[in-house]
Enzyme design. Sequence first.
Site, PDB file in Angstrom:
ATOM      1  N   LYS A   1       0.850  -1.183   0.000  1.00 57.57           N
ATOM      2  CA  LYS A   1       0.000   0.000   0.000  1.00 57.57           C
ATOM      3  C   LYS A   1       0.897   1.249   0.000  1.00 57.57           C
ATOM      4  O   LYS A   1       1.468   1.622   1.027  1.00 57.57           O
ATOM      5  CB  LYS A   1      -0.910  -0.039   1.247  1.00 57.57           C
ATOM      6  CG  LYS A   1      -1.988   1.018   1.245  1.00 57.57           C
ATOM      7  CD  LYS A   1      -1.462   2.237   1.970  1.00 57.57           C
ATOM      8  CE  LYS A   1      -2.315   3.442   2.015  1.00 57.57           C
ATOM      9  NZ  LYS A   1      -1.971   4.471   1.061  1.00 57.57           N
TER      10      LYS A   1
ATOM     11  N   CYS B   1      13.628  11.783   6.351  1.00 59.66           N
ATOM     12  CA  CYS B   1      13.611  11.524   7.791  1.00 59.66           C
ATOM     13  C   CYS B   1      15.023  11.632   8.358  1.00 59.66           C
ATOM     14  O   CYS B   1      15.193  11.773   9.561  1.00 59.66           O
ATOM     15  CB  CYS B   1      12.991  10.171   8.095  1.00 59.66           C
ATOM     16  SG  CYS B   1      13.762   8.827   7.236  1.00 59.66           S
TER      17      CYS B   1
HETATM   18  N1  LIG Z   1      10.319   8.639   6.271  1.00 56.90           N
HETATM   19  C1  LIG Z   1       9.743   9.317   7.218  1.00 56.90           C
HETATM   20  O1  LIG Z   1      10.182   9.317   8.310  1.00 56.90           O
HETATM   21  C2  LIG Z   1       8.520  10.052   6.906  1.00 56.90           C
HETATM   22  C3  LIG Z   1       7.922  10.870   7.838  1.00 56.90           C
HETATM   23  N2  LIG Z   1       6.816  11.532   7.539  1.00 56.90           N
HETATM   24  C4  LIG Z   1       6.248  12.442   8.545  1.00 56.90           C
HETATM   25  O2  LIG Z   1       4.865  12.265   8.575  1.00 56.90           O
HETATM   26  C5  LIG Z   1       4.190  13.502   8.327  1.00 56.90           C
HETATM   27  C6  LIG Z   1       2.901  13.246   7.599  1.00 56.90           C
HETATM   28  O3  LIG Z   1       3.140  12.528   6.401  1.00 56.90           O
HETATM   29  P1  LIG Z   1       2.081  11.482   5.917  1.00 56.90           P
HETATM   30  O4  LIG Z   1       2.373  11.052   4.545  1.00 56.90           O
HETATM   31  O5  LIG Z   1       0.727  12.037   6.196  1.00 56.90           O
HETATM   32  O6  LIG Z   1       2.428  10.256   6.901  1.00 56.90           O
HETATM   33  P2  LIG Z   1       1.501   9.031   7.225  1.00 56.90           P
HETATM   34  O7  LIG Z   1       2.112   8.303   8.346  1.00 56.90           O
HETATM   35  O8  LIG Z   1       0.097   9.456   7.343  1.00 56.90           O
HETATM   36  O9  LIG Z   1       1.610   8.168   5.887  1.00 56.90           O
HETATM   37  C7  LIG Z   1       2.516   7.108   5.684  1.00 56.90           C
HETATM   38  C8  LIG Z   1       1.775   5.924   5.068  1.00 56.90           C
HETATM   39  O10 LIG Z   1       0.820   5.417   5.994  1.00 56.90           O
HETATM   40  C9  LIG Z   1      -0.457   5.353   5.363  1.00 56.90           C
HETATM   41  N3  LIG Z   1      -1.528   5.473   6.358  1.00 56.90           N
HETATM   42  C10 LIG Z   1      -2.132   6.599   6.816  1.00 56.90           C
HETATM   43  N4  LIG Z   1      -3.081   6.285   7.720  1.00 56.90           N
HETATM   44  C11 LIG Z   1      -3.081   4.935   7.849  1.00 56.90           C
HETATM   45  C12 LIG Z   1      -3.823   4.003   8.623  1.00 56.90           C
HETATM   46  N5  LIG Z   1      -4.786   4.386   9.466  1.00 56.90           N
HETATM   47  N6  LIG Z   1      -3.555   2.697   8.492  1.00 56.90           N
HETATM   48  C13 LIG Z   1      -2.584   2.274   7.662  1.00 56.90           C
HETATM   49  N7  LIG Z   1      -1.862   3.098   6.873  1.00 56.90           N
HETATM   50  C14 LIG Z   1      -2.097   4.413   6.983  1.00 56.90           C
HETATM   51  C15 LIG Z   1      -0.402   6.481   4.367  1.00 56.90           C
HETATM   52  O11 LIG Z   1      -1.418   6.368   3.397  1.00 56.90           O
HETATM   53  P3  LIG Z   1      -1.990   7.704   2.674  1.00 56.90           P
HETATM   54  O12 LIG Z   1      -0.855   8.313   1.952  1.00 56.90           O
HETATM   55  O13 LIG Z   1      -3.020   7.169   1.774  1.00 56.90           O
HETATM   56  O14 LIG Z   1      -2.526   8.557   3.785  1.00 56.90           O
HETATM   57  C16 LIG Z   1       0.987   6.294   3.817  1.00 56.90           C
HETATM   58  O15 LIG Z   1       1.019   5.235   2.902  1.00 56.90           O
HETATM   59  C17 LIG Z   1       5.211  14.308   7.574  1.00 56.90           C
HETATM   60  O16 LIG Z   1       4.974  15.664   7.656  1.00 56.90           O
HETATM   61  C18 LIG Z   1       6.464  13.884   8.244  1.00 56.90           C
HETATM   62  O17 LIG Z   1       6.625  14.599   9.441  1.00 56.90           O
HETATM   63  C19 LIG Z   1       6.217  11.389   6.315  1.00 56.90           C
HETATM   64  C20 LIG Z   1       6.764  10.607   5.346  1.00 56.90           C
HETATM   65  C21 LIG Z   1       7.972   9.887   5.580  1.00 56.90           C
HETATM   66  O1  LIG Z   2      18.614   9.651   3.644  1.00 61.27           O
HETATM   67  C1  LIG Z   2      18.303   8.697   2.932  1.00 61.27           C
HETATM   68  O2  LIG Z   2      19.014   8.324   2.000  1.00 61.27           O
HETATM   69  C2  LIG Z   2      17.050   7.930   3.211  1.00 61.27           C
HETATM   70  C3  LIG Z   2      16.032   8.737   3.939  1.00 61.27           C
HETATM   71  C4  LIG Z   2      14.748   8.048   4.142  1.00 61.27           C
HETATM   72  O3  LIG Z   2      14.655   6.862   4.049  1.00 61.27           O
HETATM   73  C5  LIG Z   2      13.537   8.813   4.468  1.00 61.27           C
HETATM   74  O4  LIG Z   2      13.592  10.037   4.535  1.00 61.27           O
HETATM   75  O5  LIG Z   2      12.472   8.187   4.626  1.00 61.27           O
END
Ligand SMILES: NC(=O)C1=CN([C@@H]2O[C@H](COP(=O)(O)OP(=O)(O)OC[C@H]3O[C@@H](n4cnc5c(N)ncnc54)[C@H](OP(=O)(O)O)[C@@H]3O)[C@@H](O)[C@H]2O)C=CC1
Ligand SMILES: O=C(O)CCC(=O)C(=O)O
Length: 477
Positions: free
Chosen positions: A171, A280
Amino acid sequence: MALHQNLIAGEWVGGDAIANINPSDTNDVVGEYARGSAQDMQDAIAAAKAAFPAWSRSGILERHAILKKTADEILARKDELGALLSREEGKTLAEGIGETIRAAQIFDFFAGEALRLAGETLPSVRPGIGIEITRDPLGVIGIITPWNFPIAIPAWKIAPALCYGNTVVFKPAELVPGCAWAIVDILNRAGLPKGVLNLVMGKGSVVGQVMLDSPLLSGITFTGSTGTGKRVALASVEHNRKYQLEMGGKNPMVVLDDADLANAVEACVNGSFFSTGQRCTASSRLIVTEGIHDRFVAAVTERLNGLVIDNALKAGTHIGPVVDASQMKQDEDYIEIGQKEGAKLVSGGERLNRETPGFYLKPALFTEATNQMRISREEIFGPVASVIRVKDYDEALATANDTTFGLSAGICTTSLKHATHFKRNVEAGMVMVNVATAGVDFHVPFGGRKGSSFGSREQGKYAAEFYTSVKTSYTLA
Ligand SMILES: NC(=O)C1=CN([C@@H]2O[C@H](COP(=O)(O)OP(=O)(O)OC[C@H]3O[C@@H](n4cnc5c(N)ncnc54)[C@H](OP(=O)(O)O)[C@@H]3O)[C@@H](O)[C@H]2O)C=CC1
Ligand SMILES: O=C(O)CCC(=O)C(=O)O
């Protein structure tokens, strides 16, 4: 425009269409993608469950060949897939192509791992008995990915899952279905049997939630926000299944008086602002000792003023747009919060207008920040970084560790003593010395501590820990 469908039990299945919008040009629709239903997710899980017995016993040559073919096609199409990535997520074209190459390398690595599966034999304490330690696949793995690495993160979860004999329900984040669809299409054409890999695009709160609530999954691997990570954890405890979480960071980069200034500026600008700060592993806290502080701030500001913030696909762009309106609002809210808290905005922080309508934000640099401010404690996930002035190395290390997160941490110094002490004492899963905190290799463990991660490491041979279950067999021959 043709609808990109979900893949369930080897068949492409339709659903409501949702438009994938280019953050560099909101008039540009990248494509139409199916929004799956709760029933689609149930069907996908059932298909993965049915496909598991045969795939778990499949030959290593078959797994190797499929993963290798996938790696080769991704690499051959790196320019096209890199452009798709930049168009749907907003990374620059160079970053998009770089990430695509990384995805190919990941598939290539796990194609090799399929041929290197091994166990151990040991004598028993009881004479005549032999012991074998082997690894079994887990079963059906649920994969939930974020929007910020739309091809590399799916690759580093799907490749090991398949390599070790699991079946998958994938997903992807709703904002970036394009790359997800493309790699599933490639894997499907590479010869995966029906049901081994299922794609369900759709809303997290709908299809994602069905995945969390299903008793049929043996493991869930998740990358995303702390809030959703907690939901994955709670649901997984309920179903007694394995789970692995990669969540946020508030990564420190320490700059000591004896640092090579030019290198420190490069490492910090890259780590804090490239990929629009949406990593991240981004260094959002720049912890700088007094003797170099003013020179460092002046040099970073000058470097930031020289960067081109524009359409991700345009030649010469250094930093593309923020991913969408809601992330833009989050970034702008924190820029306001930082000013209200008393930090000084010395560069950027304003919206920019470009030829194409997009979410352009000039990288924001704060000085006079303290580690207690919200901008130093909460993940912003945008091109925003704060400089925290400290007296000496000891205060720098204490500040670096004063956070609920623990993903990545860096230090810029020419002192072997301080570099060595920092590597030993910083509370993070990944440590960088004179290297940016973001941008990691594909063949070594990735993950953090404290509030950043839970479970065993991703990537490299350490990935086996999550995707397999250890079995100890005793035989009296
Ligand atoms: N790598 C990292 O550490 C990341 C951190 N973030 C942080 O998260 C914040 C918000 O980003 P966001 O994309 O909204 O993060 P989310 O945690 O909401 O999304 C990550 C994934 O989880 C899915 N998801 C959301 N709700 C559910 C649920 N109830 N059950 C199962 N899966 C779910 C999302 O689907 P869908 O997209 O359909 O909502 C997406 O595929 C950012 O501003 C940032 O701070 C975000 C991305 C990466
Ligand atoms: O810094 C990278 O190369 C990976 C970072 C990462 O996995 C993320 O931001 O979710």
